[in-house]
Write a protein that holds these residues in place. Structure first.
Motif, PDB file in Angstrom:
ATOM      1  N   LYS A   1      12.023  50.096  26.828  1.00 35.07           N
ATOM      2  CA  LYS A   1      11.248  51.229  26.355  1.00 35.07           C
ATOM      3  C   LYS A   1      12.108  52.492  26.370  1.00 35.07           C
ATOM      4  O   LYS A   1      12.704  52.839  27.390  1.00 35.07           O
ATOM      5  CB  LYS A   1      10.008  51.439  27.230  1.00 35.07           C
TER       6      LYS A   1
ATOM      7  N   THR B   1       9.183  55.542  21.810  1.00 34.35           N
ATOM      8  CA  THR B   1       8.152  56.581  21.792  1.00 34.35           C
ATOM      9  C   THR B   1       8.835  57.891  21.421  1.00 34.35           C
ATOM     10  O   THR B   1       9.876  58.229  21.974  1.00 34.35           O
ATOM     11  CB  THR B   1       7.463  56.727  23.159  1.00 34.35           C
TER      12      THR B   1
ATOM     13  N   GLU C   1       4.255  65.070  13.814  1.00 30.79           N
ATOM     14  CA  GLU C   1       3.822  63.699  14.130  1.00 30.79           C
ATOM     15  C   GLU C   1       3.991  62.758  12.940  1.00 30.79           C
ATOM     16  O   GLU C   1       4.493  61.633  13.091  1.00 30.79           O
ATOM     17  CB  GLU C   1       2.363  63.691  14.587  1.00 30.79           C
TER      18      GLU C   1
ATOM     19  N   ARG D   1       6.307  59.453  13.244  1.00 30.49           N
ATOM     20  CA  ARG D   1       5.684  58.136  13.101  1.00 30.49           C
ATOM     21  C   ARG D   1       6.266  57.380  11.916  1.00 30.49           C
ATOM     22  O   ARG D   1       6.415  56.155  11.954  1.00 30.49           O
ATOM     23  CB  ARG D   1       4.168  58.272  12.954  1.00 30.49           C
TER      24      ARG D   1
ATOM     25  N   CYS E   1       6.743  53.395  18.177  1.00 35.15           N
ATOM     26  CA  CYS E   1       5.575  52.638  18.635  1.00 35.15           C
ATOM     27  C   CYS E   1       4.468  53.576  19.095  1.00 35.15           C
ATOM     28  O   CYS E   1       3.288  53.212  19.067  1.00 35.15           O
ATOM     29  CB  CYS E   1       5.972  51.709  19.786  1.00 35.15           C
ATOM     30  N   ASP E   2       4.840  54.760  19.552  1.00 34.71           N
ATOM     31  CA  ASP E   2       3.871  55.722  20.054  1.00 34.71           C
ATOM     32  C   ASP E   2       4.432  57.130  19.862  1.00 34.71           C
ATOM     33  O   ASP E   2       5.640  57.310  19.710  1.00 34.71           O
ATOM     34  CB  ASP E   2       3.584  55.467  21.536  1.00 34.71           C
TER      35      ASP E   2
ATOM     36  N   LYS F   1       1.375  60.221  31.545  1.00 33.71           N
ATOM     37  CA  LYS F   1       0.764  59.236  30.657  1.00 33.71           C
ATOM     38  C   LYS F   1       0.575  57.877  31.327  1.00 33.71           C
ATOM     39  O   LYS F   1      -0.045  56.975  30.768  1.00 33.71           O
ATOM     40  CB  LYS F   1       1.625  59.051  29.402  1.00 33.71           C
TER      41      LYS F   1
END
Length: 303
Positions: A155, A181, A189, A193, A198-199, A211
């Motif tokens: 990650k 992320t 955003e 994206r 993924c986020d 978070k």
């Protein structure tokens, strides 16, 4: 040739268009007709002597006391080979690359570079503007990520995911098989994206450390978060890397080859915010100074 010169340290107004002598390539060098370049933070920080405290003295000693010894800024180029004093390239080849250290020199119609330096064939399906925009962010992101040896499936949080380095880091992380992320302003955003995260975290309204998610790697692509804070969201043994520390990116030809391959495979795309003419370089600097650019600000040097 026409070039933009930095007459002294200061705001964008210190940049002037001038007629200067065209570089003469030495043995083993290329003379490149520059078609496109970019204005990045390396250029604006040099122009404004934008470093903290005692670093200003060190920067003057390295770059020049009252003004840069190399008055033509610009660290990236995309163009065609005008002269080749080497058998590695031929006249007319489409190339892109970086000038290292305090060489700069890319914000003019021609630049001389070492043939065995950080220069390579451009991606076949890229425009000159696209090729120039891939370089600063792409080589910086690759250089920093290479320091932590990322593994597929890990990650990655990219803090500042909408800038030149951030947009490249998001895409390169995805190309390496990481779960990415992106953290940026909510206004960006859609852009972030669209790069394959993924986020997404709106860092103006949401704290990434609260978070409940732990990351293998946190990459601060804008120098605006700290190691102490990042530790709150890192897995045990996780890595924090930042463009805001003492560590610097080291560009290489192999990075250009990898960037070219990813672009041609559709895994890495150019992100261009605005395109300016050479004559509008001061305006480009003023825009970059605002700190809100999305991706890259490109200079179209010649048509």
């Amino acid at each position: 040739m026409k070039a933009v010169i930095c007459t002294r340290y200061g705001g964008p107004e210190v940049l002037k268009i001038a007629d200067v002598r065209k570089p003469i390539p030495k043995d083993g060098e290329l003379l490149v007709r520059v078609m496109a370049s970019a204005v990045n933070t390396a250029d604006t920080r040099t122009r404004g002597l934008d470093v903290a405290g005692p670093m200003k003295l060190a920067m003057r000693l390295v770059l020049g006391w009252k003004s840069p010894r190399q008055p033509i800024l610009g660290t990236v180029f995309a163009g065609t080979v005008e002269e080749a004093n080497t058998d590695k390239f031929r006249k007319g080849d489409r190339v892109y690359g970086c000038t290292s250290g305090v060489s700069y020199g890319c914000h003019g119609e021609f630049v001389a570079v070492k043939a065995d330096g950080v220069v390579a064939p451009m991606p076949e399906n890229a425009s000159f503007e696209e090729a120039a925009s891939l370089l600063f962010g792409g080589t910086t992101a690759l250089s920093f990520l290479d320091k932590v040896n990322p593994e597929a499936g890990q990650k990655l949080l990219v803090y500042g995911a909408s800038g030149a380095v951030g947009t490249a880091a998001v895409q390169i992380g995805s190309a390496l098989g990481l779960k990415v992320t992106g953290a940026a302003s909510g206004a960006n955003e859609e852009l972030v994206r669209g790069l394959g995260v993924c986020d997404f975290i709106d860092y103006r309204n949401d704290d990434y450390t609260k978070k409940g998610i732990s990351y293998d790697i946190i990459f601060d692509a804008v120098g605006k978060t700290s190691k102490s804070k990042a530790k709150l969201a890192l897995k045990p043994g996780g890595s924090f890397i930042t463009v805001g520390g003492a560590s610097v990116a080291k560009e290489s030809k192999s990075q250009l080859d990898q960037i070219r391959a990813w672009f041609e495979q559709g895994k890495l795309k150019s992100v261009i915010d605005r395109v300016y003419s050479l004559e509008s370089t001061a305006e480009a600097h003023a825009y970059v100074d605002q700190g809100h650019k999305k991706g890259n600000v490109v200079l179209k040097i010649q048509s």
